[in-house]
Design a protein around this motif. Sequence first.
Motif, PDB file in Angstrom:
ATOM      1  N   THR B 216       0.709  -1.255   0.000  1.00  0.00           N
ATOM      2  CA  THR B 216       0.000   0.000   0.000  1.00  0.00           C
ATOM      3  C   THR B 216       0.739   1.307   0.000  1.00  0.00           C
ATOM      4  OG1 THR B 216      -2.178  -0.640   0.462  1.00  0.00           O
ATOM      5  CG2 THR B 216      -1.571   1.389   1.401  1.00  0.00           C
ATOM      6  N   PRO B 217       1.692   1.569   0.830  1.00  0.00           N
ATOM      7  CA  PRO B 217       2.190   2.942   0.685  1.00  0.00           C
ATOM      8  C   PRO B 217       2.680   3.223  -0.727  1.00  0.00           C
ATOM      9  CG  PRO B 217       3.341   1.774   2.437  1.00  0.00           C
ATOM     10  CD  PRO B 217       2.373   0.829   1.874  1.00  0.00           C
ATOM     11  N   PHE B 218       2.975   2.162  -1.490  1.00  0.00           N
ATOM     12  CA  PHE B 218       3.536   2.355  -2.825  1.00  0.00           C
ATOM     13  C   PHE B 218       2.670   1.746  -3.928  1.00  0.00           C
ATOM     14  CE2 PHE B 218       7.046   1.659   0.194  1.00  0.00           C
ATOM     15  CZ  PHE B 218       7.477   2.957   0.268  1.00  0.00           C
ATOM     16  N   ASP B 219       1.373   1.526  -3.695  1.00  0.00           N
ATOM     17  CA  ASP B 219       0.617   0.858  -4.772  1.00  0.00           C
ATOM     18  C   ASP B 219       0.029   1.877  -5.736  1.00  0.00           C
ATOM     19  OD1 ASP B 219      -1.312   1.778  -3.114  1.00  0.00           O
ATOM     20  OD2 ASP B 219      -2.613   0.039  -3.306  1.00  0.00           O
ATOM     21  N   LEU B 220       0.923   2.655  -6.343  1.00  0.00           N
ATOM     22  CA  LEU B 220       0.470   3.708  -7.256  1.00  0.00           C
ATOM     23  C   LEU B 220       0.059   3.164  -8.599  1.00  0.00           C
ATOM     24  CD1 LEU B 220       3.443   5.890  -6.419  1.00  0.00           C
ATOM     25  CD2 LEU B 220       1.130   6.323  -5.758  1.00  0.00           C
ATOM     26  N   LEU B 221       0.450   1.901  -8.875  1.00  0.00           N
ATOM     27  CA  LEU B 221       0.169   1.364 -10.209  1.00  0.00           C
ATOM     28  C   LEU B 221      -1.306   1.130 -10.400  1.00  0.00           C
ATOM     29  CD1 LEU B 221       2.264  -1.698  -9.384  1.00  0.00           C
ATOM     30  CD2 LEU B 221       3.197   0.543  -9.749  1.00  0.00           C
ATOM     31  N   GLU B 222      -2.032   0.950  -9.303  1.00  0.00           N
ATOM     32  CA  GLU B 222      -3.463   0.711  -9.440  1.00  0.00           C
ATOM     33  C   GLU B 222      -4.217   1.788  -8.694  1.00  0.00           C
ATOM     34  OE1 GLU B 222      -4.208  -3.325  -8.292  1.00  0.00           O
ATOM     35  OE2 GLU B 222      -2.338  -3.908  -9.210  1.00  0.00           O
ATOM     36  N   HIS B 223      -3.741   3.012  -8.831  1.00  0.00           N
ATOM     37  CA  HIS B 223      -4.334   4.113  -8.097  1.00  0.00           C
ATOM     38  C   HIS B 223      -5.586   4.576  -8.830  1.00  0.00           C
ATOM     39  CE1 HIS B 223      -3.442   8.003  -5.738  1.00  0.00           C
ATOM     40  NE2 HIS B 223      -4.303   7.231  -5.157  1.00  0.00           N
ATOM     41  N   GLU B 224      -6.758   4.205  -8.294  1.00  0.00           N
ATOM     42  CA  GLU B 224      -8.011   4.394  -9.037  1.00  0.00           C
ATOM     43  C   GLU B 224      -8.249   5.851  -9.390  1.00  0.00           C
ATOM     44  OE1 GLU B 224      -8.170   3.081  -5.875  1.00  0.00           O
ATOM     45  OE2 GLU B 224      -7.972   0.981  -6.460  1.00  0.00           O
ATOM     46  N   ALA B 225      -7.886   6.757  -8.471  1.00  0.00           N
ATOM     47  CA  ALA B 225      -8.221   8.152  -8.704  1.00  0.00           C
ATOM     48  C   ALA B 225      -7.425   8.748  -9.846  1.00  0.00           C
ATOM     49  CB  ALA B 225      -7.975   8.949  -7.422  1.00  0.00           C
ATOM     50  N   GLU B 226      -6.288   8.154 -10.183  1.00  0.00           N
ATOM     51  CA  GLU B 226      -5.441   8.762 -11.202  1.00  0.00           C
ATOM     52  C   GLU B 226      -5.424   7.992 -12.511  1.00  0.00           C
ATOM     53  OE1 GLU B 226      -1.686   9.113  -9.357  1.00  0.00           O
ATOM     54  OE2 GLU B 226      -2.404  10.499  -7.822  1.00  0.00           O
ATOM     55  N   ILE B 227      -5.152   6.696 -12.424  1.00  0.00           N
ATOM     56  CA  ILE B 227      -4.978   5.944 -13.678  1.00  0.00           C
ATOM     57  C   ILE B 227      -5.877   4.714 -13.705  1.00  0.00           C
ATOM     58  CG2 ILE B 227      -2.687   6.736 -14.311  1.00  0.00           C
ATOM     59  CD1 ILE B 227      -1.573   4.317 -12.888  1.00  0.00           C
ATOM     60  N   VAL B 228      -7.146   4.873 -13.290  1.00  0.00           N
ATOM     61  CA  VAL B 228      -8.128   3.794 -13.309  1.00  0.00           C
ATOM     62  C   VAL B 228      -7.596   2.560 -12.597  1.00  0.00           C
ATOM     63  CG1 VAL B 228      -9.755   2.524 -14.702  1.00  0.00           C
ATOM     64  CG2 VAL B 228      -8.958   4.722 -15.468  1.00  0.00           C
ATOM     65  N   SER B 229      -7.034   1.604 -13.342  1.00  0.00           N
ATOM     66  CA  SER B 229      -6.532   0.406 -12.686  1.00  0.00           C
ATOM     67  C   SER B 229      -5.112   0.109 -13.111  1.00  0.00           C
ATOM     68  CB  SER B 229      -7.442  -0.761 -13.015  1.00  0.00           C
ATOM     69  OG  SER B 229      -7.672  -1.510 -11.868  1.00  0.00           O
ATOM     70  N   GLY B 230      -4.450   1.083 -13.719  1.00  0.00           N
ATOM     71  CA  GLY B 230      -3.078   0.853 -14.135  1.00  0.00           C
ATOM     72  C   GLY B 230      -2.999  -0.196 -15.222  1.00  0.00           C
ATOM     73  N   TYR B 231      -2.018  -1.076 -15.112  1.00  0.00           N
ATOM     74  CA  TYR B 231      -1.771  -2.022 -16.198  1.00  0.00           C
ATOM     75  C   TYR B 231      -2.827  -3.099 -16.307  1.00  0.00           C
ATOM     76  CZ  TYR B 231       0.250  -4.822 -12.447  1.00  0.00           C
ATOM     77  OH  TYR B 231       0.451  -5.515 -11.301  1.00  0.00           O
ATOM     78  N   VAL B 232      -3.734  -3.240 -15.327  1.00  0.00           N
ATOM     79  CA  VAL B 232      -4.766  -4.278 -15.443  1.00  0.00           C
ATOM     80  C   VAL B 232      -6.102  -3.701 -15.915  1.00  0.00           C
ATOM     81  CG1 VAL B 232      -3.852  -5.991 -13.881  1.00  0.00           C
ATOM     82  CG2 VAL B 232      -5.152  -4.113 -12.976  1.00  0.00           C
ATOM     83  N   THR B 233      -6.093  -2.470 -16.452  1.00  0.00           N
ATOM     84  CA  THR B 233      -7.352  -1.815 -16.817  1.00  0.00           C
ATOM     85  C   THR B 233      -8.213  -2.674 -17.727  1.00  0.00           C
ATOM     86  OG1 THR B 233      -6.302   0.321 -16.626  1.00  0.00           O
ATOM     87  CG2 THR B 233      -8.337   0.240 -17.865  1.00  0.00           C
TER      88      THR B 233
END
Lengths: 129, 329
Positions: B216-233
């Motif tokens: 969590t402190p670093f789970d920016l890859l799936e940050h919903e508010a910014e990039i939907v779901s990241g690489y798993v969109t």
Amino acid sequence: MTHVDMAHPYFGAFVLFVLTFVAFSATLFLQRFVSRKLARLDTEKLKLSIYECGPQPTKQPNKIGTQFYLIALLFILFDVEIIFMFPWAIDFKLLGWFGFAEMMLFILLLAIGFIYAWKKGALEWHSIK
Amino acid sequence: MDAIIIETIIKAVVVLAIISALAGFGTYLERKVLAFMQRRLGPTHVGPFGLLQLAADGIKLFTKEDLIPQNANRLLFSLAPVITAATAFIALSAVPLLPEFELFGYTVKPIVADINIGVLFVIGVMGAGLYGPLLAGMSQANKWGLLGAARTTVQFLSYEVVTGLSLLAPLMIVGSLSLIDINNHQTGGLSDWILWQQPVAFVLFVIAGFAETNRTPFDLLEHEAEIVSGYVTDYSGLRWGLFFVGEYANMITIGFLASLIFLGGFNDLWFIPGWLAIILKVSFLFFFMLWTRAAWPHVRPDQLMWLCWKILMPLAIINIVITGLVMMV
């Protein structure tokens, strides 16, 4: 348990490599087969289109900032350094003061490059406007 | 020779079966722990205490429609989740999971591949696991996926530097890259743990481990508010599930690495036998990851980079220099 040198120590890793790839690919294949029978198939155009908030997207500018490439360059620099330091760390007691001084010199050279990159602003995250 | 081949294959199958089951169980555990920390109940409906939720989720994922969005590169799109899940398990092959035990009068070493450069192998294979998210994001014609992949790459690459540097100091003390040798270096009980000699390295390794497993402190890859779901969109169904299995297996690997290198490994501790000791240590580290998720907010991407390059990396190098000085004098 003690570490034993075997003739082919990587055999286990190879087995696991083949096993995992075959197992997961087979699961995905089976899932495709099952879902064709069970899931509701619907090839509506909007559903198959790439994710957007509802309207059908026409063209997307798929660009990413250059900052990502800069960080990747820094990584290459510092990861090569680490790979170079691993053998030194293992034989640390064997190499003695000479090895220690050599590595300090190496770290100093890298630190100069690191400070240069820092001062140049390679570590800041620039906003794209 | 044949006996070794058969033994290795059996061990590989057992490791794959048990760890993938544990990775699935980890998702249930995460939901339950997070729920109790937020005064909810979590999954309760399927089976006793919601224990069969895992099976229900599996059936649901398995019977979902197999969907590949248009414009996606079909080969890479299907290959990426397999890479993520597979590398997580290959990394575990060099990790000694338990102490030696006797089974039907036959001594079993619970390590699939007894490699003499175990630490380097595990870090390398986990680094190769980056290709999963990277190919996943680049194969879909989707800007969220691409952005997520770019972020994942930068995060993995940056924190891999910290992982490597933080492990160097304990390796200098032990003088071997084999995880079994590192474990045997700490046979003398609690006071022999490398943690007491290298507290800074332990903290750095745990932080980097969080970043490498996207916790969590670093789970920016799936940050919903910014990039939907990241690489798993654009992923759905079992492909998405494989990313999940890979992530949880990676958490278990990081837990094993931290317990073996810093927390005394599978040596007996007071009255606790070795096998129970390492299971307790890994379970605690796994719980610690869930705990952090409940207690801490995200960091921003620029904070992530700043933390890694300006604080953690110089700290790791200073730690190595001081360790070297202390050992030489």
